[in-house]
Design an enzyme around this catalytic site. Structure first.
Site, PDB file in Angstrom:
ATOM      1  N   CYS A  65      33.258  59.595 -28.471  1.00  0.00           N
ATOM      2  CA  CYS A  65      33.768  58.230 -28.397  1.00  0.00           C
ATOM      3  C   CYS A  65      33.821  57.621 -29.801  1.00  0.00           C
ATOM      4  O   CYS A  65      32.895  57.806 -30.597  1.00  0.00           O
ATOM      5  CB  CYS A  65      32.862  57.380 -27.505  1.00  0.00           C
ATOM      6  N   CYS A  69      28.399  51.950 -30.058  1.00  0.00           N
ATOM      7  CA  CYS A  69      27.373  51.327 -29.214  1.00  0.00           C
ATOM      8  C   CYS A  69      26.033  52.048 -29.403  1.00  0.00           C
ATOM      9  O   CYS A  69      25.914  53.242 -29.100  1.00  0.00           O
ATOM     10  CB  CYS A  69      27.799  51.363 -27.758  1.00  0.00           C
ATOM     11  N   CYS A  72      24.290  54.353 -26.673  1.00  0.00           N
ATOM     12  CA  CYS A  72      25.069  55.362 -25.948  1.00  0.00           C
ATOM     13  C   CYS A  72      24.985  56.743 -26.576  1.00  0.00           C
ATOM     14  O   CYS A  72      25.195  56.904 -27.784  1.00  0.00           O
ATOM     15  CB  CYS A  72      26.528  54.910 -25.860  1.00  0.00           C
ATOM     16  N   CYS A 109      32.623  56.281  -8.843  1.00  0.00           N
ATOM     17  CA  CYS A 109      32.866  55.585 -10.100  1.00  0.00           C
ATOM     18  C   CYS A 109      33.407  56.577 -11.117  1.00  0.00           C
ATOM     19  O   CYS A 109      32.714  57.528 -11.495  1.00  0.00           O
ATOM     20  CB  CYS A 109      31.585  54.948 -10.613  1.00  0.00           C
ATOM     21  N   CYS A 142      35.989  53.034  -8.124  1.00  0.00           N
ATOM     22  CA  CYS A 142      35.846  52.101  -9.235  1.00  0.00           C
ATOM     23  C   CYS A 142      36.164  52.848 -10.526  1.00  0.00           C
ATOM     24  O   CYS A 142      35.682  53.966 -10.725  1.00  0.00           O
ATOM     25  CB  CYS A 142      34.421  51.547  -9.283  1.00  0.00           C
ATOM     26  N   CYS A 202      33.075  44.570 -11.572  1.00  0.00           N
ATOM     27  CA  CYS A 202      31.718  45.116 -11.636  1.00  0.00           C
ATOM     28  C   CYS A 202      31.263  44.990 -13.081  1.00  0.00           C
ATOM     29  O   CYS A 202      31.897  45.549 -13.980  1.00  0.00           O
ATOM     30  CB  CYS A 202      31.741  46.581 -11.187  1.00  0.00           C
ATOM     31  N   ARG A 272      22.859  46.536  -8.354  1.00  0.00           N
ATOM     32  CA  ARG A 272      22.737  47.993  -8.341  1.00  0.00           C
ATOM     33  C   ARG A 272      21.734  48.465  -9.391  1.00  0.00           C
ATOM     34  O   ARG A 272      21.823  48.085 -10.552  1.00  0.00           O
ATOM     35  CB  ARG A 272      24.101  48.629  -8.622  1.00  0.00           C
TER      36      ARG A 272
END
Length: 393
Positions: A65, A69, A72, A109, A142, A202, A272
């Site tokens: 990626c 972040c 992550c 998801c 999702c 979400c 969740r």
């Protein structure tokens, strides 16, 4: 405890607590923890009974990626030894999703690393959604693909997506300390795009990154204002090879207080328990089911969760039941509300964050102890999507 009685009354009426009340929940002592869980449990049962919704993650594209972040394992510059692969084909993703559905998952998801999807990526994910829905009747899908451009949420909706996930993660004030390659406002914009397109929004948070109680309350109040249908609460998994590898700030008791605070602020929303529950809640996971009405089944994006059957056994042993595809997750007043309706689905509209003072007696600050690092509980995913090994579901 007067504080808890007040919070229960507000939760049953869908009223927003004050910031002081939310902070007071986080400041309760371990001696009062079971009372806190019992009180938040009354609110949870009012709106969701004893049902637990199961969700299943499929990592469509892992690693590599360009975003930075800090939390992550897939970030730019990450040295975490995770699986790295490019886009799964629609039939591969559908096969992975089928394993989760067979294990009891009601929602699949679909997640892909990256800043955000290209139009070609949206088309690819759209075909994947169609393949999953064709083979799994009644399943919700999702998508979680990063920052959305204009029109992409509508295209995902037209392909059959039911929801879109994009987490705020932490407070606006501290967001720049976690990520430099995009902004907090970018994330809010994507959640609003999903809402406007008629997708179920979400959006949640990550706890355990060194944030203060005020940061946690700020992000949860921001989520209340954005009014997503689902709020995933992640507990940081400190992967070796990431900037936050040494951040071991959570105890099981702390996690339960955080979940209780989220339930009081977002009483009628699907809360969740997401990544990190096995690492930080550990043997206290069953207690958390009294606060949250939704969990992920099996593995996560780049880490392994406990065995899928263990999740099912835990739910049954704790006296809860898996929510079926024929049951509407959200309370009727939310299920009937127009998409993108914002906080108006709560009685009283959007009460300003921090209105009023905390009711009730003073609470005792919990003893601040540094939790032991449990690196033994952080297992990199080596099965399921992107591998030849059977998935955990």
């Amino acid at each position: 405890m007067d504080l808890l009685n007040t919070l229960v009354d507000k939760g049953l009426r869908r009223e927003l607590p004050s910031r002081e009340e939310a902070l007071a929940v986080l400041a309760t002592s371990d001696d009062d923890l079971l009372e806190v869980v019992a009180a938040a449990g009354k609110v949870r049962r009012q709106w969701f009974g004893r049902r637990v919704k199961l969700n299943y993650l499929v990592n469509l594209k892992s690693g590599l990626c360009p975003e930075d972040c800090s939390y992550c394992s897939q970030r730019l510059g990450s040295k975490a030894e995770i699986l790295k692969y490019t886009w799964l084909k629609p039939d591969e993703a559908s096969q992975a999703a089928a394993a989760g559905v067979a294990g009891g998952a009601k929602r699949v998801c679909l997640v892909a690393s990256g800043r955000g999807p290209t139009d070609r990526d949206v088309e690819r994910v759209g075909k994947t959604i169609e393949a999953i829905k064709e083979q799994n009747e009644g399943v919700e899908v999702c998508a979680c693909l990063g920052l959305l451009s204009d029109g992409q949420a509508e295209r995902l909706r037209d392909s059959g997506a039911d929801a879109y996930n994009h987490n705020l993660n932490t407070s606006e004030a501290t967001y720049g300390e976690i990520t430099k390659t995009h902004t907090y406002a970018d994330r809010v914009d994507t959640v609003q795009k999903a809402h406007a397109a008629g997708l179920s929004a979400c959006s949640g948070l990550i706890a355990g990154m060194g944030e203060s109680d005020e940061d946690l309350v700020d992000v949860v109040f921001s989520l209340r204002e954005l009014d997503p249908d689902s709020v995933p609460v992640n507990f940081l998994i400190p992967f070796e090879g990431t900037p936050l590898a040494k951040e071991w700030n959570l105890t099981p008791q702390r996690c339960l207080r955080i979940l209780a605070m989220v339930r009081f602020v977002c009483p009628d929303v699907e809360v969740r328990i997401a990544g990190g529950r096995e690492v930080h809640l550990r043997s206290m996971q069953p207690l958390a089911l009294n606060l949250a009405n939704s969990i992920f089944l099996g593995d996560y994006l780049t880490s392994e969760g406990q065995a899928g059957q263990a999740d099912l056994d835990m739910i049954a042993d704790a006296g809860f039941e898996v929510e079926g595809t024929d049951t509407t997750t959200l309370p009727q007043h939310r299920a009937d509300a127009p998409a993108g309706g914002g906080c108006g689905s709560h009685s009283g509209g959007c009460a300003p964050c921090g209105d009023g003072e905390a009711d009730g007696e003073a609470v005792t600050e919990p003893v601040s102890e540094v939790p032991a690092a449990r690196t033994d509980l952080v297992a990199v995913r080596r099965r399921g999507a992107g591998t030849d090994v059977a998935p955990n579901a």
